[in-house]
Design a protein around this motif. Structure first.
Motif, mmCIF file in Angstrom:
data_model
loop_
_atom_site.group_PDB
_atom_site.id
_atom_site.type_symbol
_atom_site.label_atom_id
_atom_site.label_comp_id
_atom_site.label_asym_id
_atom_site.label_seq_id
_atom_site.Cartn_x
_atom_site.Cartn_y
_atom_site.Cartn_z
ATOM 1 N N LYS A 237 -11.832 12.146 4.885
ATOM 2 C CA LYS A 237 -9.965 12.335 4.921
ATOM 3 C C LYS A 237 -9.871 11.253 3.303
ATOM 4 O O LYS A 237 -10.275 10.404 3.587
ATOM 5 N N TYR B 260 -12.234 8.528 2.867
ATOM 6 C CA TYR B 260 -13.155 7.622 4.222
ATOM 7 C C TYR B 260 -13.257 8.813 5.096
ATOM 8 O O TYR B 260 -12.893 9.776 5.350
ATOM 9 N N GLU C 240 1.757 -6.850 1.271
ATOM 10 C CA GLU C 240 2.874 -6.912 2.238
ATOM 11 C C GLU C 240 3.226 -8.436 2.584
ATOM 12 O O GLU C 240 2.457 -8.766 3.839
ATOM 13 N N PRO D 8 4.771 5.478 2.243
ATOM 14 C CA PRO D 8 4.338 5.366 3.926
ATOM 15 C C PRO D 8 3.748 5.046 4.722
ATOM 16 O O PRO D 8 2.645 4.201 3.673
ATOM 17 N N ASN D 9 3.363 4.639 5.715
ATOM 18 C CA ASN D 9 2.484 3.820 6.547
ATOM 19 C C ASN D 9 0.894 4.729 6.452
ATOM 20 O O ASN D 9 1.492 5.787 6.430
ATOM 21 N N GLY D 10 0.153 4.325 5.855
ATOM 22 C CA GLY D 10 -1.300 4.838 5.769
ATOM 23 C C GLY D 10 -1.175 5.607 4.213
ATOM 24 O O GLY D 10 -1.616 6.923 3.841
ATOM 25 N N GLY D 11 -0.438 6.144 3.501
ATOM 26 C CA GLY D 11 0.500 6.365 2.248
ATOM 27 C C GLY D 11 -0.808 5.585 0.782
ATOM 28 O O GLY D 11 -1.275 6.925 0.116
ATOM 29 N N GLY D 12 -1.590 4.529 1.865
ATOM 30 C CA GLY D 12 -2.998 4.512 0.629
ATOM 31 C C GLY D 12 -2.818 2.950 -0.537
ATOM 32 O O GLY D 12 -3.856 3.103 -0.981
ATOM 33 N N LYS D 13 -2.225 2.453 0.062
ATOM 34 C CA LYS D 13 -1.816 0.976 -0.604
ATOM 35 C C LYS D 13 -2.722 0.256 -0.445
ATOM 36 O O LYS D 13 -3.385 0.217 -1.114
ATOM 37 N N THR D 14 -2.762 -0.163 0.623
ATOM 38 C CA THR D 14 -4.363 -1.293 0.988
ATOM 39 C C THR D 14 -5.258 -0.475 0.557
ATOM 40 O O THR D 14 -6.561 -1.517 -0.019
ATOM 41 N N THR D 15 -5.537 0.267 0.673
ATOM 42 C CA THR D 15 -7.080 1.617 -0.341
ATOM 43 C C THR D 15 -7.117 1.386 -1.870
ATOM 44 O O THR D 15 -7.962 0.805 -2.185
ATOM 45 N N HIS E 69 2.974 -4.049 12.464
ATOM 46 C CA HIS E 69 1.362 -3.084 12.261
ATOM 47 C C HIS E 69 0.067 -3.675 12.968
ATOM 48 O O HIS E 69 0.673 -5.221 13.775
ATOM 49 N N VAL F 242 -7.286 10.143 1.046
ATOM 50 C CA VAL F 242 -6.460 9.184 1.342
ATOM 51 C C VAL F 242 -6.084 8.780 -0.232
ATOM 52 O O VAL F 242 -4.694 8.623 -0.066
ATOM 53 N N GLN G 175 -3.241 -8.060 3.741
ATOM 54 C CA GLN G 175 -2.597 -7.930 4.287
ATOM 55 C C GLN G 175 -2.551 -8.354 5.971
ATOM 56 O O GLN G 175 -1.960 -8.426 7.132
ATOM 57 N N HIS H 109 7.489 -2.925 2.222
ATOM 58 C CA HIS H 109 8.160 -1.508 2.432
ATOM 59 C C HIS H 109 9.770 -2.150 2.510
ATOM 60 O O HIS H 109 10.437 -1.179 3.357
HETATM 61 N N1 ATP Z 1 -11.937 2.007 7.417
HETATM 62 C C1 ATP Z 1 -11.407 3.074 7.647
HETATM 63 N N2 ATP Z 1 -11.634 4.000 7.925
HETATM 64 C C2 ATP Z 1 -11.374 5.052 8.036
HETATM 65 N N3 ATP Z 1 -9.898 5.210 7.479
HETATM 66 C C3 ATP Z 1 -9.260 4.283 7.091
HETATM 67 C C4 ATP Z 1 -9.887 2.782 6.747
HETATM 68 N N4 ATP Z 1 -8.535 2.275 6.372
HETATM 69 C C5 ATP Z 1 -8.504 3.172 6.498
HETATM 70 N N5 ATP Z 1 -7.956 4.493 6.875
HETATM 71 C C6 ATP Z 1 -6.851 5.361 6.410
HETATM 72 O O1 ATP Z 1 -6.929 5.778 5.298
HETATM 73 C C7 ATP Z 1 -5.563 5.661 4.556
HETATM 74 C C8 ATP Z 1 -4.441 4.848 4.607
HETATM 75 O O2 ATP Z 1 -4.573 3.881 4.153
HETATM 76 P P1 ATP Z 1 -4.393 2.430 3.525
HETATM 77 O O3 ATP Z 1 -4.069 0.959 4.836
HETATM 78 O O4 ATP Z 1 -4.225 2.259 3.041
HETATM 79 O O5 ATP Z 1 -2.387 2.788 4.204
HETATM 80 P P2 ATP Z 1 -1.468 1.831 3.608
HETATM 81 O O6 ATP Z 1 -0.870 2.365 2.893
HETATM 82 O O7 ATP Z 1 -1.975 0.159 3.274
HETATM 83 O O8 ATP Z 1 -0.208 1.591 5.322
HETATM 84 P P3 ATP Z 1 0.211 0.522 5.502
HETATM 85 O O9 ATP Z 1 1.958 0.735 4.930
HETATM 86 O O10 ATP Z 1 0.634 0.898 7.612
HETATM 87 O O11 ATP Z 1 -0.743 -0.859 5.483
HETATM 88 C C9 ATP Z 1 -4.720 5.722 7.160
HETATM 89 O O12 ATP Z 1 -4.774 7.383 6.764
HETATM 90 C C10 ATP Z 1 -6.130 4.993 7.061
HETATM 91 O O13 ATP Z 1 -5.635 5.591 8.389
#
Ligand code: ATP
Ligand code: MG
Lengths: 251, 283
Positions: free
Chosen positions: A18, A15, A167, A39-46, A251, A20, A83, A200
């Motif tokens: 950053k 992103y 989730e 972990p949170n922010g690990g990039g799963k949703t991405t 969340h 990811v 989510q 989780h």
């Molecule tokens: N739209 C966005 N713009 C910028 N950064 C983003 C965006 N969405 C997510 N991020 C960043 O990308 C990283 C991964 O986010 P992601 O949502 O994929 O994590 P996750 O594994 O799904 O976390 P969670 O368990 O909290 O759902 C995080 O550090 C987040 O801050």
């Protein structure tokens, strides 16, 4: 018949500046149930957004049902529960029936109307998640866990071959989480629907999934639940970047 | 009371036009409200005013006889396309498109009006609506537009509904969100241009949103809300037109006040219903 539902090769994603996801390689065989943890922010949703084509990777390639993502068009084969579903606009005036019907909109297609057959499918999907008593209730009047079940019905109604769940059990009470996993098990075993589920709740996940993947920027582990259990505490803290006993639900 | 309306041609045109906009304004309004875009109607009505002023300017200064209904419609549709583009440009701040277009519309209107050295009574009619302003031709045009709008909404109902509820999900399922949005906003622009003769620039958004706000209180589900909104919209237009005519008040004012009355009644009805339910469960 395809054997691989999703395959990702050398995926990198950032992103803005950053990073990811880094060099992700993996595939999901047809009929499997992959539990994605991390972990949170690990990039799963991405990762899920990449699979759904909502965002594009900086490099690497993704294929769905053996087709490159940009050529793939059979989106009705894929069901998705996001989510965010539990933070949607609660005031929206739609009945449970109407919400579930939206899962068929794209499949039915432009310039066509819902038939009696479609309406039966909608009823069936509502029954599958055990919510038939609420069919004509406004979605806003249901509890968070009940709403989540409705969103699962919306994903199921189009008869998907691949179900992606980010989730889905957040906010669902203990007993219903159990029923929910039973439903997933049944869909996976009896209807042979391939699953990708983020959670989780590592314990329950390793109990039900056929494969486990741990994502924290990189794919640190991808294997059977037994293999995951055999990991040492050291491996785990490396994978998760923190102590794994902490299970976060907020969340 | 209706006798005058059926007897005089100009009133009859107004009356039938009113019945049509009583359907299409709440129809589009339902989608506008659930998508939290209520203010877009205001922005577009002010752009329509610029178009009307432009049409009147042409007529006055250059003797080009273009019905202001058409110039208003053209401006409104162009404005709606601009709003969609601006919303795409400012993804994280989509609502900023509204003040930009609204102020642009007012600015242009002021320029056109002063270039035409003002046109007072006409302008008053356009701002607050009029019972005597709808010509036979206007009526036919508005009838054509109404039928077109109803057919298109019927055809794209499930897509519009799905998109309004959960845009991300709809996109994933493969709906062409961008084109459907564009279609929707262009339809909205047409409804506004068609309604302005009767309710006026300043109050057209009220006819699109107040009946919806009322039906939202008591309806179960989306379809029921849609039908109830149209019933309320129709009631407001009919009662508003007749009372406006007999009281010599621009119908924009009376229609909106009837809408507000309906809204208050629906809020009270909901309260009573909840109260009764609570009493029953106590016993
Ligand atoms: N739209 C966005 N713009 C910028 N950064 C983003 C965006 N969405 C997510 N991020 C960043 O990308 C990283 C991964 O986010 P992601 O949502 O994929 O994590 P996750 O594994 O799904 O976390 P969670 O368990 O909290 O759902 C995080 O550090 C987040 O801050
Ligand atoms: Mg996530």
């Amino acid at each position: 018949m395809t054997d691989v539902v999703v395959s990702m090769k050398n995926i990198n994603f950032a992103y803005e500046n950053k990073q990811v996801l880094e060099n992700i390689n993996f595939s999901i065989p047809s009929g499997s149930f992959l539990g994605l943890i991390g972990p949170n922010g690990g990039g799963k949703t991405t990762l899920i957004k990449l699979i759904l084509g909502l965002i594009k990777p900086n490099s690497g390639s993704i294929a769905l049902f053996d087709q490159p993502l940009d050529k793939f068009s059979a989106w009705d084969k894929i069901g998705f529960v996001s989510q965010k579903a539990n933070t949607f606009n609660r005031g929206f005036p739609a009945t449970v029936f109407e919400v579930v019907s939206m899962g068929l909109t794209a499949k039915v297609g432009y310039f066509k109307f819902f038939t009696k057959h479609h309406k039966e499918q909608i009823q069936q999907a509502i029954e599958q998640v055990g919510m038939q008593a609420y069919t004509y209730e406004n979605i806003g009047n249901l509890s968070g866990g009940q709403q989540q079940r409705i969103f699962i019905a919306r994903a199921l109604v189009s008869d998907p071959q691949f179900l992606i769940l980010d989730e889905p059990t957040v906010g669902v009470d203990h007993e219903n989480v159990h029923r929910f996993y039973e439903l997933l098990y049944q869909l996976n075993h009896e209807q042979n629907i391939t699953m990708l589920m983020v959670s989780h709740d590592t314990g329950t996940m390793t109990e039900h999934a056929t494969d486990i993947a741990c994502l924290n920027k990189q794919l640190h582990f991808h294997g059977k639940p037994d293999e995951y259990h055999a990991l040492t505490a050291n491996d785990l803290s490396r994978i998760h970047g923190h102590n794994v006993n902490i299970v976060t639900h907020d969340h | 009371m209706l006798a005058d309306f059926l007897q005089y041609d100009f009133l009859r045109n107004t009356f039938f036009t009113g019945i049509l906009i009583g359907i299409i304004a709440p129809l589009l309004g339902t989608f506008i409200v659930v998508r939290r875009l209520s203010l877009i109607a205001d922005a577009l009505s002010h752009v329509t005013l610029a178009g009307i002023a432009f049409g009147l300017l042409l007529e006055k200064k250059f003797a080009i006889m273009l019905s202001p209904l058409y110039s208003g419609m053209a401006f409104s549709v162009l404005g709606s396309i601009l709003i969609e583009r601006l919303r795409g440009l400012y993804k994280a701040y989509q609502e900023i498109a509204i003040p930009i277009i609204l102020s642009g519309g007012v600015g242009l209107s002021v320029i056109f009006i002063s270039l035409a050295d003002g046109f007072n009574t006409e302008l008053f009619n356009y701002l607050f609506g009029s019972v005597s302003a709808v010509s036979q031709n206007d009526f036919y045009t508005i009838a054509g537009i109404s039928i077109f709008i109803i057919i298109i909404i019927g055809l794209f109902f499930k897509e519009l509904f799905t998109l309004s509820f959960d845009e991300e999900h709809a996109k994933i399922a493969g709906l062409h969100a961008k084109y459907i949005h564009l279609l929707f906003i262009v339809l909205t622009a047409l409804v506004i241009a068609a309604s302005i003769r009767i309710v006026g620039v300043l109050l057209v958004s009220a006819l699109m949103t107040l009946p919806v706000a009322a039906s939202m209180r008591i309806a179960k589900g989306f379809k029921q809300m849609l039908v109830l909104s149209i019933v309320f919209g129709e009631l407001a237009v009919i009662i508003g037109l007749i009372s406006g005519y007999y009281l010599s008040i621009p119908p924009g004012g009376t229609i909106v006040m009837v809408s507000i009355l309906i809204l208050l009644l629906s809020i009270v009805a909901k309260k009573l219903k909840n109260y009764n339910r609570r009493n029953k469960t106590v016993k």
